[in-house]
Design a protein around this motif. Structure first.
Motif: not given
Length: 282
Positions: A62-68, A110-128
């Motif tokens: 399982v590979a996860t995106g990372r945003v912000a 875009r990526t899950v409901v209408d795309g092939p990805l299986k879930g979402v990931v949040l890393e809220p403590g790592a944003v600024r």
């Protein structure tokens, strides 16, 4: 069949992140279980990684995106390319931006409901500036995931924020109780709040734990093992946190548990979250 629930391959923007550029850090984690740096990490080679997966019996990662994230990102387009290139080896989770819920809602579709990805990931403590996982700004995202039955991975453990408060189990307890039909996966297993997060899991059945590298020779590892043999058997997920640990840590994982529960921890629990049909693949 074995599903590694946290496997970031040497692909796309991953290799620009500290997990690859600071190989000494990876080597230090590997040494904690008596291992060295995997050649696939040292050479940043997908070919070597796939060979490593085969050698150690890892069927999917399982590979996860990372945003912000303050230290850099892994775009969802890179994750889409990864799973489209190796659809039998990788499953993707879309990274969401905790600071921009409107953009994130569009990415869910875009990526899950209408795309092939299986879930979402949040890393809220790592944003600024850093955010807590139960911040009201994140609630539209949790509500959308509840609407579409999308699992949510939240980084609440390890180095999840400026201090350990950002991993405090009160956070996952609140959001899991406010959205009781969402499957929440806690990456890094809520460490170092091990007993507290396991106490929350005892009363909140929609929380899954991925202790990953904190299961090996870290304070509290015995409590994860005890819980997995009792009420958490269906909610503990195997993960290597590669590249922080080499893939052969899977053999050390097997030694921690009785054989009868390993299929759940290493495959069945993950397959249920990911909605994978694994019949005939054991």
């Amino acid at each position: 069949m074995v599903i590694d629930f946290r496997l970031r391959p040497p692909f796309g923007d991953y290799v620009k992140l500290g997990m690859y550029t600071n190989k000494a850090r990876c080597a230090s984690y590997a040494s904690n279980i008596g291992k060295g740096l995997a050649p696939s990490i040292a050479e940043e080679s997908m070919e070597l990684l796939l060979q490593d997966m085969d050698r150690n019996g890892i069927d999917m990662g399982v590979a996860t995106g990372r945003v912000a994230h303050f230290a850099g990102g892994m775009s969802n387009d890179n994750i889409l390319e990864l799973v489209q290139t190796w659809p039998d080896r990788f499953v993707g989770f879309a990274g969401l931006n905790p600071l921009d819920w409107r953009w994130s809602l569009k990415e869910i579709h875009r990526t899950v409901v209408d795309g092939p990805l299986k879930g979402v990931v949040l890393e809220p403590g790592a944003v600024r500036p850093p955010m807590y996982g139960d911040d009201a700004l994140l609630y539209p995202l949790y509500a959308e995931c509840e609407k579409y039955d999308i699992p949510v991975m939240v980084m609440l453990g390890g180095n999840a924020g400026p201090n350990v408060d950002y991993s405090f189990p009160r956070i996952i307890h609140k959001i899991a109780s406010d959205f009781p039909t969402v499957k929440f996966i806690v990456s890094h297993g809520g460490w170092p709040w091990v007993q507290a997060v396991l106490g929350v899991c005892f009363v909140q059945p929609n929380i899954y734990l991925s202790p990953d590298l904190y299961l090996f020779n870290q304070p509290g590892w015995q409590d994860y093992v005890t819980a997995a043999h009792t009420y958490m058997r269906k909610r503990i997920l195997y993960a290597s946190a590669y590249p922080f640990l080499p893939l052969d840590c899977v053999h050390a994982f097997r030694k921690l548990f009785t054989p009868e529960i390993l299929p759940d921890l290493m495959c069945n629990n993950a397959a249920e979250i990911l909605k994978l049909d694994i019949r005939g693949k054991e």
